[in-house]
Scaffold this motif. Structure first.
Motif, short mmCIF file in Angstrom:
data_model
loop_
_atom_site.label_atom_id
_atom_site.label_comp_id
_atom_site.label_asym_id
_atom_site.label_seq_id
_atom_site.Cartn_x
_atom_site.Cartn_y
_atom_site.Cartn_z
N CYS A 1 0.85 -1.19 0.00
CA CYS A 1 0.00 0.00 0.00
C CYS A 1 0.89 1.24 0.00
N SER A 2 0.36 2.32 -0.52
CA SER A 2 1.11 3.57 -0.60
C SER A 2 1.44 4.12 0.79
N ARG A 3 2.64 4.69 0.90
CA ARG A 3 3.05 5.33 2.14
C ARG A 3 3.17 6.83 1.95
N SER A 4 2.52 7.38 0.94
CA SER A 4 2.56 8.83 0.76
C SER A 4 1.95 9.53 1.97
N ASP A 5 0.97 8.90 2.58
CA ASP A 5 0.43 9.32 3.88
C ASP A 5 0.54 8.08 4.77
N GLU A 6 1.50 8.09 5.68
CA GLU A 6 1.82 6.88 6.44
C GLU A 6 0.63 6.31 7.19
N ASP A 7 -0.17 7.15 7.84
CA ASP A 7 -1.30 6.63 8.59
C ASP A 7 -2.30 5.93 7.68
N ASN A 8 -2.66 6.58 6.57
CA ASN A 8 -3.64 5.98 5.66
C ASN A 8 -3.09 4.71 5.02
N GLY A 9 -1.83 4.69 4.66
CA GLY A 9 -1.23 3.49 4.09
C GLY A 9 -1.26 2.33 5.06
N GLN A 10 -0.95 2.59 6.30
CA GLN A 10 -0.96 1.55 7.34
C GLN A 10 -2.37 1.05 7.58
N ILE A 11 -3.33 1.95 7.62
CA ILE A 11 -4.73 1.56 7.82
C ILE A 11 -5.20 0.69 6.66
N GLU A 12 -4.87 1.09 5.43
CA GLU A 12 -5.27 0.30 4.26
C GLU A 12 -4.62 -1.08 4.28
N LEU A 13 -3.32 -1.15 4.60
CA LEU A 13 -2.63 -2.44 4.68
C LEU A 13 -3.29 -3.33 5.73
N ASP A 14 -3.56 -2.77 6.89
CA ASP A 14 -4.19 -3.55 7.95
C ASP A 14 -5.55 -4.09 7.52
N ARG A 15 -6.30 -3.33 6.76
CA ARG A 15 -7.60 -3.81 6.26
C ARG A 15 -7.41 -4.94 5.26
N LEU A 16 -6.37 -4.89 4.44
CA LEU A 16 -6.12 -5.93 3.45
C LEU A 16 -5.65 -7.24 4.08
N ILE A 17 -4.93 -7.17 5.20
CA ILE A 17 -4.42 -8.40 5.81
C ILE A 17 -5.21 -8.83 7.04
N SER A 18 -6.28 -8.11 7.36
CA SER A 18 -7.13 -8.46 8.48
C SER A 18 -7.78 -9.82 8.25
N LYS A 19 -8.24 -10.46 9.34
CA LYS A 19 -8.88 -11.77 9.19
C LYS A 19 -10.26 -11.70 8.57
#
Length: 122
Positions: free
Chosen positions: A50-68
């Motif tokens: 996921c993009s890290r151009s905005d670190e918080d949003n990138g982390q949130i998006e990644l967490d949603r993609l790898i969530s159970k």
């Protein structure tokens, strides 16, 4: 975007399938599970970026993609269709081997994770 092999640049968010389960031996397949060409076990790393151009949003998006679970969850998608549309396999995400933002193969600021996927082929 989903890429079937490592590429020089990707559009984010992206997923890339790499053979091997990571770790010391990085074994991609085990053919010794049964005799006479029976069950095979395949190991893959499903790299999710996921993009890290905005670190918080990138982390949130990644967490949603790898969530159970959830509408964007890769794990949920594989759990819901373990035959991957092939009929003669059974796939499961068994873990995560990496979780960071420094994969050399992606030439853009990103965060990523490597989902470990095992596939039994019958």
């Amino acid at each position: 975007y989903c890429y079937p092999y490592a590429t020089g640049a990707v559009n984010l968010p992206a997923a890339m399938v790499l053979p091997g389960g990571g770790g010391r031996d990085n074994q991609a397949a085990d053919f010794t599970m049964t005799m006479a060409r029976g069950t095979e076990k395949w190991s893959f790393q499903l790299m999710v970026f996921c993009s890290r151009s905005d670190e918080d949003n990138g982390q949130i998006e990644l967490d949603r993609l790898i969530s159970k679970e959830g509408e964007l969850s890769v794990r949920q998608a594989i759990w819901s269709k373990p035959d991957l549309g092939l009929g003669d396999v059974d796939a499961m995400v068994i873990g995560i081997s990496e979780y960071h933002g420094s994969y050399d193969m992606v030439k853009a600021p990103h965060v990523g994770a490597a989902l470990l996927v095992q596939v039994h082929a019958f």
